[in-house]
Design an enzyme around this catalytic site. Structure first.
Site, PDB file in Angstrom:
ATOM      1  N   ALA A  38      80.418 -61.330 -25.932  1.00 40.94           N
ATOM      2  CA  ALA A  38      80.001 -61.347 -27.333  1.00 40.94           C
ATOM      3  C   ALA A  38      79.877 -59.940 -27.901  1.00 40.94           C
ATOM      4  CB  ALA A  38      78.673 -62.084 -27.459  1.00 40.94           C
ATOM      5  N   GLU A  88      86.155 -58.135 -31.007  1.00 44.78           N
ATOM      6  CA  GLU A  88      87.522 -58.642 -30.871  1.00 44.78           C
ATOM      7  C   GLU A  88      88.408 -58.286 -32.069  1.00 44.78           C
ATOM      8  OE1 GLU A  88      84.836 -60.489 -30.600  1.00 44.78           O
ATOM      9  OE2 GLU A  88      84.817 -61.657 -28.747  1.00 44.78           O
ATOM     10  N   ASP A 119     103.401 -20.798 -45.140  1.00 43.52           N
ATOM     11  CA  ASP A 119     103.770 -19.406 -45.359  1.00 43.52           C
ATOM     12  C   ASP A 119     104.137 -19.106 -46.807  1.00 43.52           C
ATOM     13  OD1 ASP A 119     105.977 -20.954 -45.197  1.00 43.52           O
ATOM     14  OD2 ASP A 119     107.082 -19.721 -43.779  1.00 43.52           O
TER      15      ASP A 119
END
Length: 508
Positions: free
Chosen positions: A295, A299, A341
């Site tokens: 439990a 899930e 850059d």
């Protein structure tokens, strides 16, 4: 004997500084006749020796590898363990439900990853250009992967450079090297100079690099490096050697799974111990402890995470961003700082005219560059350009005194034809602005064909073109509509304001 020279050239390829040698020296090193190029038999030998001219990619993951990657998650393993224990205890409905969630999660993940891999493979096929080479004394087109060191390659405006070249001819040749060096301004090339061996990559003016785009002009060069030996290939090799790390989401999910698993086991052990001490049967307490553990396992968490990431990937695709791995969607969202850059690395290296000044008036320019549709606005209100003759004249000069051109690239989402600009971004922006005013380059150049020109020069800082006034029309954007001016000539000048104004006796 000729093949032996080829082997020597390959051995020297990795250590020679091609930009420091003359074209004749390079042709001698590579055993290449500059005037006739390689013959087909020699090209076939070199292709077998050096391999195809393409960037070696890591093998695509198999279906089994993609499937196993979906189970490389602590929470998923916890769910599988919970389903197994449920099955052993006879709780078949709960076991099947948990396994169904696990299978659904794995299926969604495999489908999304497979679609991304197939899309990338399709893009690679589209990106494989053809090249114009000199073979057996004649110019011909061949697939890019068949190019070999020593080939003579022709490049012109709009072409992608198919391999690393040492230029032997460059006519007003400028290349966009933003993808390689980050330089946003097209680089002027000169085939006749010889450079020092230690010159940085971005300053090698006599070399063209694989993957860069020809902005304007034309050129011819000897292939000195192909495939993974090119500069872009060396970058690809470094990227392939980067160790793949887990994403922030995967780290947090694994951490959450371990915390939940540890907490569930601790609680179960505590419940089992207390029940046993209070006299309850051990088997009954074991069943109760296992039920609590099952439990405690979330899930639905893996399926919720997978579905959320899949929806995020779909939204990214709508914004033309292809995500290879599902978990990378969250990684991109977690990015706080991007280090880059220069401008050309992140932007599309395009320019757009958004505002104009002529005859003391400012006009804003709106609309899309792809469909050539837009409005000219004064104080946010559309205006008729016929009331702004100086603006029309400026656009007319900018469109004629221009080496860029527009190519039809297809439909644009039902909004008419879309166009692609080929050439210098600044000149392309002027061309698009004139097209928005209703002056397409082809009919304009037919009415005022160019008969002479002085190309742009960094010393003069201007470009001069001479045009024959052949078919002027009262409705075009030119200042000429008088019959007496037919068959006359006009000079158009475009350049730096200070240099152009010094040539003027009057200005409007």
């Amino acid at each position: 004997m000729f093949a032996r020279k080829t082997v020597v050239a390959e051995k020297k390829q990795s250590r020679l500084d091609w930009h420091s040698l003359s074209a004749e020296d390079i042709a001698r090193q590579l055993a290449t006749p500059i005037e006739s190029g390689l013959d087909s038999r020699e090209a076939a030998k070199r292709l077998e020796l050096y391999g195809p001219n393409q960037i070696a990619a890591l093998p695509r993951p198999t279906f089994l590898q993609l499937l196993l990657a979906q189970f490389n998650n602590f929470i998923v393993l916890l769910l599988i363990a919970a389903a197994s224990i449920s099955g052993l205890l006879g709780e078949w409905i709960e076991a099947v439900a948990i396994l169904a969630i696990v299978v659904l999660n794995a299926t969604l993940g495999v489908i999304q990853d497979r679609r991304a891999e197939e899309a990338l493979a399709a893009l690679k096929k589209l990106a494989a250009p053809e090249a114009q080479v000199l073979r057996d004394g004649s110019r011909r087109g061949i697939p890019g992967p068949e190019i070999v060191p020593g080939d003579i390659v022709f490049i012109e405006a709009g072409n992608f450079v198919p391999a690393d070249l040492r230029l032997v001819e460059a006519v007003n040749l400028r290349l966009e090297e933003a993808a390689l060096t980050g330089e946003s301004v097209p680089v002027q090339k000169d085939a006749n100079i010889r450079l020092e061996a230690n010159v940085p990559l971005g300053d090698r003016k006599n070399t063209a690099f694989m993957g860069t785009l020809v902005n304007s002009g034309r050129g011819r060069g000897i292939v000195v490096s192909t495939g993974m030996h090119t500069q872009i290939g060396l970058i690809a090799e470094m990227l392939q050697n980067v160790k793949e790390e887990t994403t922030p989401l995967q780290k947090r999910l694994d951490g959450l799974g371990k915390v939940l698993g540890g907490a569930a086991l601790a609680v179960c052990a505590l419940v089992f111990a207390i029940g046993w001490m209070r006299g309850h049967p051990p088997l009954e307490m074991f069943m109760l402890a296992v039920g609590l553990a099952i439990a405690a396992v979330p899930e639905g968490l893996p399926a919720v995470v997978t579905i959320s990431l899949a929806l995020g990937m779909r939204e990214m695709v709508k914004r033309h961003a292809l995500i290879r791995r599902l978990s990378s969607v969250e990684t991109l969202g977690s990015t706080t700082v991007i280090c880059s850059d220069k401008t050309g690395t992140l932007t599309q290296n395009k320019m757009t005219v958004t505002r104009m000044w002529a005859d003391g008036s400012f006009l804003d320019v709106s609309g899309s560059d792809n469909t050539l549709k837009g409005d000219f606005l004064a104080q946010d209100q559309p205006v008729r350009l016929t009331d702004f003759q100086a603006t029309l004249t400026a656009l007319w000069v900018g469109a004629l005194n221009n080496d860029a051109h527009l190519e039809v690239s297809g439909e644009s989402n039902g909004k008419g034809m879309s166009y692609r600009m080929v050439g210098d971004p600044t000149e392309g922006a002027l061309l698009v602005a004139a097209a928005k005013a209703g002056a397409l380059p082809r009919p304009l150049n037919q009415a005022y064909p160019r008969v002479a020109e002085i190309p742009f020069d960094s010393t003069r800082k201007n470009m001069v073109t001479v045009h024959h006034i052949l078919h002027p029309h009262p409705e075009d954007i030119s200042p000429f509509d008088e019959q007496k001016l037919y068959s006359g000539y006009v000079i158009a000048v475009k350049g730096a304001p200070d240099m152009v104004l010094n040539l003027c006796s009057r200005y409007q």
